[in-house]
Design a protein around this motif. Structure first.
Motif, PDB file in Angstrom:
ATOM      1  N   GLU A   1      18.885 -75.175  12.503  1.00 17.87           N
ATOM      2  CA  GLU A   1      19.383 -73.792  12.612  1.00 17.87           C
ATOM      3  C   GLU A   1      19.592 -73.399  14.070  1.00 17.87           C
ATOM      4  OE1 GLU A   1      16.887 -74.739  10.736  1.00 17.87           O
ATOM      5  OE2 GLU A   1      17.027 -73.829   8.756  1.00 17.87           O
ATOM      6  N   ASP A   2      18.610 -73.774  14.908  1.00 14.26           N
ATOM      7  CA  ASP A   2      18.679 -73.389  16.330  1.00 14.26           C
ATOM      8  C   ASP A   2      19.803 -74.135  17.043  1.00 14.26           C
ATOM      9  OD1 ASP A   2      16.527 -71.695  15.965  1.00 14.26           O
ATOM     10  OD2 ASP A   2      15.076 -73.299  16.344  1.00 14.26           O
ATOM     11  N   LEU A   3      19.915 -75.433  16.752  1.00 14.13           N
ATOM     12  CA  LEU A   3      20.985 -76.211  17.378  1.00 14.13           C
ATOM     13  C   LEU A   3      22.360 -75.658  16.949  1.00 14.13           C
ATOM     14  CD1 LEU A   3      21.761 -78.663  19.160  1.00 14.13           C
ATOM     15  CD2 LEU A   3      21.729 -80.057  17.092  1.00 14.13           C
ATOM     16  N   ALA A   4      22.445 -75.324  15.655  1.00 14.93           N
ATOM     17  CA  ALA A   4      23.709 -74.780  15.131  1.00 14.93           C
ATOM     18  C   ALA A   4      24.069 -73.485  15.853  1.00 14.93           C
ATOM     19  CB  ALA A   4      23.575 -74.524  13.628  1.00 14.93           C
ATOM     20  N   ARG A   5      23.077 -72.600  16.004  1.00 16.17           N
ATOM     21  CA  ARG A   5      23.344 -71.312  16.653  1.00 16.17           C
ATOM     22  C   ARG A   5      23.791 -71.522  18.103  1.00 16.17           C
ATOM     23  NH1 ARG A   5      18.695 -69.182  16.186  1.00 16.17           N
ATOM     24  NH2 ARG A   5      18.208 -69.017  18.380  1.00 16.17           N
ATOM     25  N   LEU A   6      23.111 -72.448  18.787  1.00 11.69           N
ATOM     26  CA  LEU A   6      23.456 -72.713  20.189  1.00 11.69           C
ATOM     27  C   LEU A   6      24.862 -73.305  20.327  1.00 11.69           C
ATOM     28  CD1 LEU A   6      20.010 -74.161  21.266  1.00 11.69           C
ATOM     29  CD2 LEU A   6      21.095 -72.164  22.297  1.00 11.69           C
ATOM     30  N   MET A   7      25.268 -74.095  19.335  1.00  5.34           N
ATOM     31  CA  MET A   7      26.587 -74.741  19.397  1.00  5.34           C
ATOM     32  C   MET A   7      27.692 -73.857  18.804  1.00  5.34           C
ATOM     33  SD  MET A   7      26.035 -77.546  20.867  1.00  5.34           S
ATOM     34  CE  MET A   7      24.580 -77.010  21.734  1.00  5.34           C
TER      35      MET A   7
ATOM     36  N   ALA B   1      26.407 -83.172  23.473  1.00 10.87           N
ATOM     37  CA  ALA B   1      25.917 -84.129  24.477  1.00 10.87           C
ATOM     38  C   ALA B   1      25.436 -83.392  25.724  1.00 10.87           C
ATOM     39  CB  ALA B   1      27.030 -85.113  24.835  1.00 10.87           C
ATOM     40  N   GLN B   2      26.193 -82.408  26.142  1.00  9.86           N
ATOM     41  CA  GLN B   2      25.835 -81.632  27.339  1.00  9.86           C
ATOM     42  C   GLN B   2      24.509 -80.893  27.117  1.00  9.86           C
ATOM     43  OE1 GLN B   2      28.571 -78.470  28.494  1.00  9.86           O
ATOM     44  NE2 GLN B   2      28.681 -79.357  30.529  1.00  9.86           N
ATOM     45  N   TYR B   3      24.346 -80.354  25.909  1.00  4.45           N
ATOM     46  CA  TYR B   3      23.107 -79.626  25.614  1.00  4.45           C
ATOM     47  C   TYR B   3      21.903 -80.564  25.674  1.00  4.45           C
ATOM     48  CZ  TYR B   3      19.499 -77.137  23.114  1.00  4.45           C
ATOM     49  OH  TYR B   3      18.301 -76.564  22.786  1.00  4.45           O
ATOM     50  N   PHE B   4      22.073 -81.786  25.185  1.00  5.96           N
ATOM     51  CA  PHE B   4      20.985 -82.771  25.214  1.00  5.96           C
ATOM     52  C   PHE B   4      20.811 -83.402  26.603  1.00  5.96           C
ATOM     53  CE2 PHE B   4      21.605 -83.636  20.399  1.00  5.96           C
ATOM     54  CZ  PHE B   4      20.665 -82.673  20.088  1.00  5.96           C
TER      55      PHE B   4
ATOM     56  N   THR C   1      27.138 -77.705   9.269  1.00  6.54           N
ATOM     57  CA  THR C   1      27.908 -78.591  10.151  1.00  6.54           C
ATOM     58  C   THR C   1      26.978 -79.587  10.837  1.00  6.54           C
ATOM     59  OG1 THR C   1      29.577 -76.897  10.513  1.00  6.54           O
ATOM     60  CG2 THR C   1      29.475 -78.644  12.158  1.00  6.54           C
ATOM     61  N   ILE C   2      25.842 -79.083  11.338  1.00 10.06           N
ATOM     62  CA  ILE C   2      24.869 -79.985  11.985  1.00 10.06           C
ATOM     63  C   ILE C   2      24.353 -80.998  10.973  1.00 10.06           C
ATOM     64  CG2 ILE C   2      22.618 -80.092  13.170  1.00 10.06           C
ATOM     65  CD1 ILE C   2      24.837 -78.809  14.889  1.00 10.06           C
ATOM     66  N   SER C   3      24.059 -80.516   9.764  1.00  8.61           N
ATOM     67  CA  SER C   3      23.564 -81.405   8.715  1.00  8.61           C
ATOM     68  C   SER C   3      24.602 -82.486   8.387  1.00  8.61           C
ATOM     69  CB  SER C   3      23.250 -80.566   7.474  1.00  8.61           C
ATOM     70  OG  SER C   3      22.946 -81.388   6.393  1.00  8.61           O
TER      71      SER C   3
ATOM     72  N   ARG D   1      23.227 -90.045  17.102  1.00  7.19           N
ATOM     73  CA  ARG D   1      21.763 -89.959  17.245  1.00  7.19           C
ATOM     74  C   ARG D   1      21.287 -88.506  17.297  1.00  7.19           C
ATOM     75  NH1 ARG D   1      20.626 -92.019  22.437  1.00  7.19           N
ATOM     76  NH2 ARG D   1      18.435 -91.903  21.893  1.00  7.19           N
ATOM     77  N   ILE D   2      22.084 -87.612  16.741  1.00  8.64           N
ATOM     78  CA  ILE D   2      21.755 -86.183  16.847  1.00  8.64           C
ATOM     79  C   ILE D   2      20.381 -85.881  16.246  1.00  8.64           C
ATOM     80  CG2 ILE D   2      22.418 -83.826  16.155  1.00  8.64           C
ATOM     81  CD1 ILE D   2      25.332 -84.736  16.238  1.00  8.64           C
TER      82      ILE D   2
END
Lengths: 65, 135
Positions: free
Chosen positions: A17-23, A49-52, A29-31, A4-5
């Motif tokens: 882009e932001d999620l990718a940078r944070l991870m 999961a932790q970030y969400f 990869t996110i795509s 459910r990302i």
């Protein structure tokens, strides 16, 4: 494995882009994760999961093939 | 940090080695155009990597991009998968080559390809044994 990302990311108004940078991964990869083309390592799944603020099971849907 | 001092030293080494080979060819100490070509190639690779190293150190955006590309787990997965495919296809192509060489009566080529397939399989099994002890 489904996840459910995309849904959660859109709810929170975060760009790929932001999620990718944070991870610490690439945007591709996110795509790929969102499209279900790539299954993440347990570490990345945990990080996302932790970030969400959720559990892995809430973000990733395990299905026996 | 991907482009560290070790890589910088290696880039300079390639350039120096390339220059030495080129000079030795020009002064006819080495009498083969192969060395000249190798020298040029070493210098070109070294210079290109040196430019990358400088850019990596000066441009923080580029540094972040390179670091992400290297550490990205999907990229690592793709690299491993690509090596795996390369191995499979090499064996397959060489296997076909052995049959074709046999039909054409090219004994030498058939032997070289056969040994090559055997070598790849031996390397695979050695790698498998080492990795199975490690993990």
């Amino acid at each position: 494995m489904k996840n459910r990302i995309e849904e959660i990311r859109n709810e929170k108004g975060i760009r790929q882009e932001d999620l990718a940078r944070l991870m610490g991964v690439s945007r591709q990869t996110i795509s790929s994760l969102e499209n279900g083309r790539y299954n993440p390592s347990i570490l990345l799944a945990h990080k996302i999961a932790q970030y969400f603020g959720m559990t892995i099971e809430e973000v990733f849907i395990f299905e026996e093939e | 940090m991907y482009y560290n001092n070790k890589r910088l030293a290696l880039n300079i080494f390639w350039i120096v080695l390339g220059a030495v080979l080129t000079v030795l060819t020009i002064t006819e100490v080495l009498d083969s155009s192969v060395y000249s070509g190798m020298g040029g190639a070493f210098m070109a690779v070294g210079a290109l990597q040196l430019i990358r190293t400088v850019k990596y150190r000066k441009d923080s955006e580029y540094r972040e991009k390179v670091d992400t590309e290297i550490s990205d787990e999907r990229n690592r997965f793709l690299r491993m998968k690509s090596w795996s495919w390369a191995g499979y296809f090499t064996i397959l192509i060489e296997g076909i080559g052995v049959i074709v060489a046999m039909v054409l009566g090219e004994r030498t080529i058939q032997l070289i390809l056969s040994y090559s397939v055997c070598l790849i399989l031996v390397v695979y099994w050695v790698a498998y044994i080492i990795l199975s002890r490690k993990y």
